[in-house]
Design a protein around this motif. Structure first.
Motif: not given
Length: 399
Positions: A66-93
């Motif tokens: 299974x490829x688990x998606x370490x997804x974060x939304x691309x919608x700018x109002x939710x997660x963008x820039x460094x916030x997207x990187x941080x949330x992706x790391x949380x998904x990986x963790x």
């Protein structure tokens, strides 16, 4: 052959050549539902009231990787820039924590050899794919860090353009890939990270196929000729996969695979917005709004035969060596009849056998093609091992 005999043959086949599924959004679903607390949502227990995925149903479905998606939304109002990187790391963790919690069932897989070892041990190989280039915030160093942490594919965009690639569901800006976008693809090749072309515009698909020296994947996209939705793959791109060596993994999302569902979905999305929700909101409140709309407006129902129609066409255009499966479970509110959750894969395999797919054909679809693509990407990376990491920046190349 009777339906029961076909299902028995499907189960026997999957015992030898299990499903490699290209995309499952369980990590994000558990973030949204319980903030990653597996004590509150233990997938060793029956979670069918909350999720498409748990360990027993993965086993019942014959899922071997299974490829688990370490997804974060691309919608700018939710997660963008460094916030997207941080949330992706949380998904990986979380994926690392998931594998550690269930060591008898799951095994972290970083290579094709790891996938084979997991299959031999009777465990489910757990790989990771980042969904959207916004997860690296225009940093090749962040891309390399994700690879070091175990991410083995990155979807170049999600639902919105980023600064270097066009999405299928946004207005074109880059005309495919910018110069930095091309550098991202080359760096992914150097690392051995698969280039995932689901979600991107057709021009981005074609640009990536021109630039890449390794096979690509579509982790969860079906045929645009069968269902004319922008999230699907045009025939000219499918026809180019044999030269590239890549694999298009058909998705099960009804609004992408059933023509009648496209218009219905547009109306449902408008209803979500009217109630103050993003159309992709899978929160309890968002799902309640979707359910109420469906009760008043019965949705067109896809089935395993609908998915099989896509696979038949994709095999005809791209060839049997270039098709796979990417269900998108726990990333969609609706699923096809017969494929309601991850336990449903044998129903699809039985349908393909009924249509005359050979055992060897199905083995390529379920296991061999995805394994080969990852192994080929690893081979390309070994051939580029003398090349230094790219230190290019988006300002240098696109400024």
């Amino acid at each position: 052959m009777a339906d029961a005999e076909l299902l028995a043959e499907a189960l026997d086949l999957l015992a030898e050549y299990p499903i490699v599924d290209g995309h499952n959004d369980l990590p994000w679903a558990l973030r949204e539902q319980v903030r990653y607390d597996l004590n509150r949502r233990d997938i060793a227990e029956d979670q069918r009231d909350h999720l498409h995925t748990d360990l027993a149903r993965l086993r019942a479905g014959g899922v071997g990787a299974q490829f688990w998606s370490v997804y974060v939304p691309s919608t700018v109002s939710r997660l963008a820039g460094q916030d997207a990187v941080t949330a992706t790391l949380e998904q990986v963790d979380f994926v690392h924590a998931l594998v550690a919690r269930y060591p008898e069932q799951l095994r972290l897989a970083l290579t094709a050899d790891d996938m084979e070892a997991a299959r031999a041990e009777g465990r489910i190989a757990s790989l990771m794919g980042a969904e959207g280039g916004h997860s690296i915030s225009n940093s090749l160093a962040a891309l390399r860090a994700l690879f070091t942490l175990g991410v083995r594919y990155m979807t170049l965009t999600h639902n919105d353009n980023n600064d270097w690639a066009d999405s299928a569901t946004d207005e074109p800006k880059a005309g495919g890939l910018t110069r930095f976008g091309e550098e991202v693809v080359r760096e992914m090749n150097r690392l051995g990270m698969l280039v995932d072309l689901s979600h991107v515009s057709p021009d981005t698909m074609r640009a990536a196929l021109r630039v890449t020296s390794a096979p690509v994947i579509f982790s969860h996209s079906s045929s645009r000729a069968v269902c004319d939705h922008v999230r699907n793959v045009p025939d000219d791109v499918l026809a180019g996969l044999p030269a590239n060596g890549g694999v298009a993994m058909a998705t099960f999302v009804p609004k992408f695979i059933l023509t009648e569902a496209v218009a219905w979905t547009e109306r449902a999305d408008e209803n979500m917005v009217a109630h103050g929700f993003h159309p992709l909101d899978l929160s309890a409140a968002g799902l309640a709004v979707q359910s109420a709309f469906e009760a008043a407006n019965p949705r067109p129902v896809a089935t395993e035969a609908t998915v099989a129609d896509h696979l038949d066409h994709m095999r005809e255009v791209a060839g049997i060596d270039h098709v796979g499966l990417g269900g998108d479970y726990d990333g969609t509110a609706f699923t096809p009849q017969g494929l309601e959750d991850v336990a449903g894969y044998p129903n699809l395999v039985a349908e393909l056998l009924r249509r005359g797919w050979s055992r060897d054909d199905v083995a390529k679809l379920t296991w061999r093609n995805a394994l080969r693509v990852l192994r080929d990407a690893e081979s390309v990376a070994r051939g580029m091992s003398e090349a230094p990491p790219s230190i290019a920046t988006i300002d240098q190349l696109d400024g």
